[in-house]
Design a protein around this motif. Sequence first.
Motif, PDB file in Angstrom:
ATOM      1  N   ALA A 119       0.836  -1.210   0.000  1.00 49.90           N
ATOM      2  CA  ALA A 119       0.000   0.000   0.000  1.00 49.90           C
ATOM      3  C   ALA A 119       0.866   1.253   0.000  1.00 49.90           C
ATOM      4  CB  ALA A 119      -0.930  -0.003   1.212  1.00 49.90           C
ATOM      5  N   GLU A 120       1.896   1.251   0.833  1.00 49.93           N
ATOM      6  CA  GLU A 120       2.799   2.400   0.906  1.00 49.93           C
ATOM      7  C   GLU A 120       3.552   2.571  -0.416  1.00 49.93           C
ATOM      8  OE1 GLU A 120       2.415   0.123   3.173  1.00 49.93           O
ATOM      9  OE2 GLU A 120       1.856   1.168   5.025  1.00 49.93           O
ATOM     10  N   SER A 121       3.949   1.446  -1.009  1.00 48.51           N
ATOM     11  CA  SER A 121       4.670   1.497  -2.282  1.00 48.51           C
ATOM     12  C   SER A 121       3.790   2.050  -3.391  1.00 48.51           C
ATOM     13  CB  SER A 121       5.162   0.095  -2.657  1.00 48.51           C
ATOM     14  OG  SER A 121       6.038  -0.402  -1.671  1.00 48.51           O
ATOM     15  N   GLU A 122       2.526   1.650  -3.395  1.00 42.74           N
ATOM     16  CA  GLU A 122       1.590   2.148  -4.404  1.00 42.74           C
ATOM     17  C   GLU A 122       1.399   3.657  -4.275  1.00 42.74           C
ATOM     18  OE1 GLU A 122      -3.054   1.438  -5.867  1.00 42.74           O
ATOM     19  OE2 GLU A 122      -2.120   0.073  -4.430  1.00 42.74           O
ATOM     20  N   ALA A 123       1.309   4.138  -3.034  1.00 39.52           N
ATOM     21  CA  ALA A 123       1.150   5.577  -2.806  1.00 39.52           C
ATOM     22  C   ALA A 123       2.383   6.340  -3.280  1.00 39.52           C
ATOM     23  CB  ALA A 123       0.898   5.843  -1.320  1.00 39.52           C
ATOM     24  N   LEU A 124       3.557   5.781  -3.028  1.00 39.52           N
ATOM     25  CA  LEU A 124       4.792   6.430  -3.461  1.00 39.52           C
ATOM     26  C   LEU A 124       4.885   6.452  -4.986  1.00 39.52           C
ATOM     27  CD1 LEU A 124       7.479   7.722  -2.688  1.00 39.52           C
ATOM     28  CD2 LEU A 124       8.476   5.432  -2.610  1.00 39.52           C
ATOM     29  N   LEU A 125       4.501   5.346  -5.608  1.00 42.95           N
ATOM     30  CA  LEU A 125       4.542   5.267  -7.068  1.00 42.95           C
ATOM     31  C   LEU A 125       3.600   6.294  -7.693  1.00 42.95           C
ATOM     32  CD1 LEU A 125       6.000   3.570  -9.211  1.00 42.95           C
ATOM     33  CD2 LEU A 125       4.001   2.076  -9.263  1.00 42.95           C
ATOM     34  N   LYS A 126       2.441   6.483  -7.072  1.00 45.42           N
ATOM     35  CA  LYS A 126       1.496   7.484  -7.577  1.00 45.42           C
ATOM     36  C   LYS A 126       2.110   8.877  -7.512  1.00 45.42           C
ATOM     37  CE  LYS A 126      -3.089   9.506  -6.977  1.00 45.42           C
ATOM     38  NZ  LYS A 126      -2.544  10.876  -7.107  1.00 45.42           N
ATOM     39  N   TRP A 127       2.809   9.173  -6.400  1.00 48.00           N
ATOM     40  CA  TRP A 127       3.432  10.491  -6.302  1.00 48.00           C
ATOM     41  C   TRP A 127       4.499  10.677  -7.381  1.00 48.00           C
ATOM     42  CZ3 TRP A 127       8.650  11.446  -5.265  1.00 48.00           C
ATOM     43  CH2 TRP A 127       8.980  12.810  -5.327  1.00 48.00           C
ATOM     44  N   VAL A 128       5.315   9.649  -7.621  1.00 53.46           N
ATOM     45  CA  VAL A 128       6.334   9.751  -8.670  1.00 53.46           C
ATOM     46  C   VAL A 128       5.666  10.041 -10.013  1.00 53.46           C
ATOM     47  CG1 VAL A 128       8.121   8.518  -9.957  1.00 53.46           C
ATOM     48  CG2 VAL A 128       7.985   8.267  -7.474  1.00 53.46           C
TER      49      VAL A 128
END
Length: 202
Positions: A119-128
């Motif tokens: 979940a945290e990785s998905e949120a970070l990927l969205k920001w990138v």
Amino acid sequence: MPRPSVQSARLNEIVQAAAKCVAQYGLEGVTLERIAEETGLKRPLIRHHAGNREEIINAVVTHVLAGFAEVTTMFAKALPEKRGSYAAVDHLFDDHGYSDPAEMMVFQSIVAAADRFPAESEALLKWVGDFTAVIVEAIKRDFPEVETEAAETVAHGIVAIYFNVDSLAPLKPPHEWRRYAKNAALLLLRSLETNASTQRAT
């Protein structure tokens, strides 16, 4: 202006302490014991204000991503309508363009532990993706003739170069490395000038 509640102040204190733990030990190294040592709070009080370990990690990621999102919004608003892509490169690679080291460590820790924190990785990927989109839009304004694929390619190249040089900041690399990185980003942009000139000529 009203003072923040005790709950809000405690939660912020715990999140900041947990972020320090991430910077030192990675996401896997975040423990209630280490947060207790950092804050001087008892573990039951930490759980009362911030929840369990997983909830605290999520709060740290949310806090860091909120900061990234705010900076991205400011970055987008600061870019001029004309030559905004070049202004973006100037901003990203100037001497003051480094990210906060602790926040960058959180970023790198999430990437390293992506399989365990989806979940945290998905949120970070969205920001990138959102960050890259700002540069894509600036490129499209500057080079309306180029195809979207070319704009996306150059934007992703610039972002990749930026993240690479930014991730090395804690090592204090030679100053010219950042200059070389900026030159590489500028070469990518200038390739679009050639591309646009060719399209106008045909």
